[in-house]
Design a protein around this motif. Structure first.
Motif, PDB file in Angstrom:
ATOM      1  N   GLY A 279      48.927  35.595  48.051  1.00 33.79           N
ATOM      2  CA  GLY A 279      49.290  36.963  47.712  1.00 33.79           C
ATOM      3  C   GLY A 279      49.028  37.948  48.755  1.00 33.79           C
ATOM      4  N   VAL A 280      49.200  39.191  48.373  1.00 35.74           N
ATOM      5  CA  VAL A 280      49.033  40.180  49.106  1.00 35.74           C
ATOM      6  C   VAL A 280      48.039  41.557  48.680  1.00 35.74           C
ATOM      7  CG1 VAL A 280      50.336  42.053  50.428  1.00 35.74           C
ATOM      8  CG2 VAL A 280      51.208  39.798  50.326  1.00 35.74           C
ATOM      9  N   MET A 281      47.214  41.970  49.449  1.00 34.16           N
ATOM     10  CA  MET A 281      46.566  43.046  49.030  1.00 34.16           C
ATOM     11  C   MET A 281      46.886  44.311  49.806  1.00 34.16           C
ATOM     12  SD  MET A 281      42.936  41.034  49.806  1.00 34.16           S
ATOM     13  CE  MET A 281      41.924  42.253  49.369  1.00 34.16           C
ATOM     14  N   PHE A 282      47.080  45.401  48.882  1.00 34.00           N
ATOM     15  CA  PHE A 282      47.667  46.817  49.476  1.00 34.00           C
ATOM     16  C   PHE A 282      47.027  47.864  49.060  1.00 34.00           C
ATOM     17  CE2 PHE A 282      49.874  45.795  45.743  1.00 34.00           C
ATOM     18  CZ  PHE A 282      50.203  46.815  45.043  1.00 34.00           C
ATOM     19  N   ARG A 283      47.109  48.956  49.865  1.00 34.81           N
ATOM     20  CA  ARG A 283      46.179  50.071  49.726  1.00 34.81           C
ATOM     21  C   ARG A 283      45.007  50.007  49.651  1.00 34.81           C
ATOM     22  NH1 ARG A 283      49.515  54.455  45.933  1.00 34.81           N
ATOM     23  NH2 ARG A 283      51.116  55.009  47.417  1.00 34.81           N
ATOM     24  N   TYR A 284      44.373  49.066  50.533  1.00 33.38           N
ATOM     25  CA  TYR A 284      43.076  48.369  50.503  1.00 33.38           C
ATOM     26  C   TYR A 284      42.158  49.437  51.573  1.00 33.38           C
ATOM     27  CZ  TYR A 284      39.276  45.360  52.325  1.00 33.38           C
ATOM     28  OH  TYR A 284      38.040  44.916  52.498  1.00 33.38           O
ATOM     29  N   SER A 285      41.292  49.853  50.942  1.00 35.95           N
ATOM     30  CA  SER A 285      40.338  50.772  51.756  1.00 35.95           C
ATOM     31  C   SER A 285      39.026  50.181  51.896  1.00 35.95           C
ATOM     32  CB  SER A 285      40.024  52.257  50.881  1.00 35.95           C
ATOM     33  OG  SER A 285      39.507  51.922  49.711  1.00 35.95           O
ATOM     34  N   ASP A 286      38.447  49.284  50.982  1.00 39.73           N
ATOM     35  CA  ASP A 286      37.123  48.472  51.369  1.00 39.73           C
ATOM     36  C   ASP A 286      37.170  47.151  50.414  1.00 39.73           C
ATOM     37  OD1 ASP A 286      35.979  49.539  49.104  1.00 39.73           O
ATOM     38  OD2 ASP A 286      35.582  51.440  49.971  1.00 39.73           O
ATOM     39  N   ASP A 287      36.218  46.694  50.272  1.00 44.75           N
ATOM     40  CA  ASP A 287      36.076  45.296  49.461  1.00 44.75           C
ATOM     41  C   ASP A 287      36.111  45.549  47.932  1.00 44.75           C
ATOM     42  OD1 ASP A 287      36.179  43.621  51.669  1.00 44.75           O
ATOM     43  OD2 ASP A 287      33.886  43.374  51.630  1.00 44.75           O
ATOM     44  N   ASP A 288      35.727  46.788  47.713  1.00 46.06           N
ATOM     45  CA  ASP A 288      35.819  47.232  46.231  1.00 46.06           C
ATOM     46  C   ASP A 288      36.732  48.179  45.758  1.00 46.06           C
ATOM     47  OD1 ASP A 288      33.300  45.967  45.671  1.00 46.06           O
ATOM     48  OD2 ASP A 288      32.108  47.597  46.610  1.00 46.06           O
ATOM     49  N   ASN A 289      37.743  48.571  46.681  1.00 44.45           N
ATOM     50  CA  ASN A 289      39.072  49.575  46.222  1.00 44.45           C
ATOM     51  C   ASN A 289      40.146  48.919  46.882  1.00 44.45           C
ATOM     52  OD1 ASN A 289      37.377  51.603  44.958  1.00 44.45           O
ATOM     53  ND2 ASN A 289      36.217  51.274  46.672  1.00 44.45           N
ATOM     54  N   TYR A 290      41.079  48.391  46.122  1.00 40.45           N
ATOM     55  CA  TYR A 290      42.547  48.027  46.567  1.00 40.45           C
ATOM     56  C   TYR A 290      43.283  47.715  45.291  1.00 40.45           C
ATOM     57  CZ  TYR A 290      40.012  43.142  46.130  1.00 40.45           C
ATOM     58  OH  TYR A 290      39.374  42.285  45.941  1.00 40.45           O
ATOM     59  N   TYR A 291      44.525  47.196  45.616  1.00 39.95           N
ATOM     60  CA  TYR A 291      45.424  46.651  44.695  1.00 39.95           C
ATOM     61  C   TYR A 291      45.568  45.149  45.319  1.00 39.95           C
ATOM     62  CZ  TYR A 291      46.498  51.251  42.675  1.00 39.95           C
ATOM     63  OH  TYR A 291      46.452  52.364  42.145  1.00 39.95           O
ATOM     64  N   ARG A 292      45.993  44.112  44.320  1.00 34.30           N
ATOM     65  CA  ARG A 292      46.298  42.883  44.716  1.00 34.30           C
ATOM     66  C   ARG A 292      47.433  42.328  43.860  1.00 34.30           C
ATOM     67  NH1 ARG A 292      41.492  39.193  44.490  1.00 34.30           N
ATOM     68  NH2 ARG A 292      42.093  38.673  42.389  1.00 34.30           N
ATOM     69  N   PHE A 293      48.541  41.534  44.704  1.00 33.40           N
ATOM     70  CA  PHE A 293      49.419  40.765  43.934  1.00 33.40           C
ATOM     71  C   PHE A 293      49.028  39.431  44.362  1.00 33.40           C
ATOM     72  CE2 PHE A 293      53.243  37.793  44.147  1.00 33.40           C
ATOM     73  CZ  PHE A 293      53.370  37.745  43.146  1.00 33.40           C
ATOM     74  N   SER A 294      48.799  38.567  43.328  1.00 31.68           N
ATOM     75  CA  SER A 294      48.295  37.119  43.543  1.00 31.68           C
ATOM     76  C   SER A 294      49.009  36.185  42.652  1.00 31.68           C
ATOM     77  CB  SER A 294      46.750  36.895  43.360  1.00 31.68           C
ATOM     78  OG  SER A 294      46.453  37.204  42.057  1.00 31.68           O
ATOM     79  N   TRP A 295      49.452  35.126  43.160  1.00 29.53           N
ATOM     80  CA  TRP A 295      50.406  34.059  42.372  1.00 29.53           C
ATOM     81  C   TRP A 295      49.751  32.566  42.603  1.00 29.53           C
ATOM     82  CZ3 TRP A 295      56.175  33.962  44.037  1.00 29.53           C
ATOM     83  CH2 TRP A 295      57.003  33.322  43.060  1.00 29.53           C
ATOM     84  N   ASP A 296      49.518  32.110  41.518  1.00 29.06           N
ATOM     85  CA  ASP A 296      48.705  31.030  41.436  1.00 29.06           C
ATOM     86  C   ASP A 296      49.241  29.838  40.547  1.00 29.06           C
ATOM     87  OD1 ASP A 296      46.633  28.777  40.741  1.00 29.06           O
ATOM     88  OD2 ASP A 296      45.179  29.941  41.570  1.00 29.06           O
TER      89      ASP A 296
END
Length: 179
Positions: A30-47
């Motif tokens: 997937g892809v993480m976006f609007r990542y600011s640190d390990d505790d704050n981001y959005y993530r699209f994941s596909w499994d």
């Protein structure tokens, strides 16, 4: 999971991430976006193995699912992903079809990262990040549907093809089709 972060994008506001992905495994990518640190981001994941596509946010270290379905990917097949973050609007597109559209304002800026979980052989290619904060964009037209009448034809017969497309930002030029 493992991720590869682009450090120089921490100040990005509104943007579109476009890339091709493929994996030789059946685990998460997937892809993480609007990542600011390990505790704050959005993530699209596909499994594939766990049968999900998910858009999640992590805010203050807490995960919240924003959208999900159970469409699997095909191992070894390449997919074109687009993630759009503009204001509080978040969209995920796969091969030109919007699969998720949500409103969330937890994260207003941050970079992007490639993401994998327990997956061997994930390939990310043709990455483009487009700045949408200027207001004037030229988003790619999106094909909504394709139809043929009749559906089945012989080598010497003809079929009428119908294409319905949407130009999300109406320009700058009219839609053109090339066959």
């Amino acid at each position: 999971g493992t991720y590869l972060l682009y450090d120089a994008g921490m100040g990005w506001l509104d943007y579109r991430v476009s890339l091709d992905v493929r994996t030789d495994d059946n685990d998460g990518l997937g892809v993480m976006f609007r990542y600011s640190d390990d505790d704050n981001y959005y993530r699209f994941s596909w499994d594939r193995q766990r049968s999900y596509r998910r858009l999640v946010k992590k805010a203050g270290g807490v995960f919240t699912e924003l959208a999900a379905d159970s469409i699997p990917y095909v191992v070894g097949q390449s997919y074109h992903l687009e993630l759009v973050a503009q204001g509080s609007q978040l969209e995920v597109w796969v091969d030109g079809l919007r699969i998720f559209q949500v409103t969330d304002d937890a994260h207003q800026q941050g970079s992007m990262a490639f993401y994998s979980w327990m997956s061997t052989g994930v390939h990310f290619d043709d990455l483009v990040v487009e700045d949408l904060s200027g207001g004037a964009t030229n988003a790619s037209p999106q094909i909504i549907s394709i139809g043929a009448t009749p559906l089945d034809i012989l080598d010497n017969e003809m079929s009428m093809l119908t294409v319905v497309a949407n130009d999300p930002d109406t320009g700058p030029t009219p839609l053109n089709y090339e066959w």
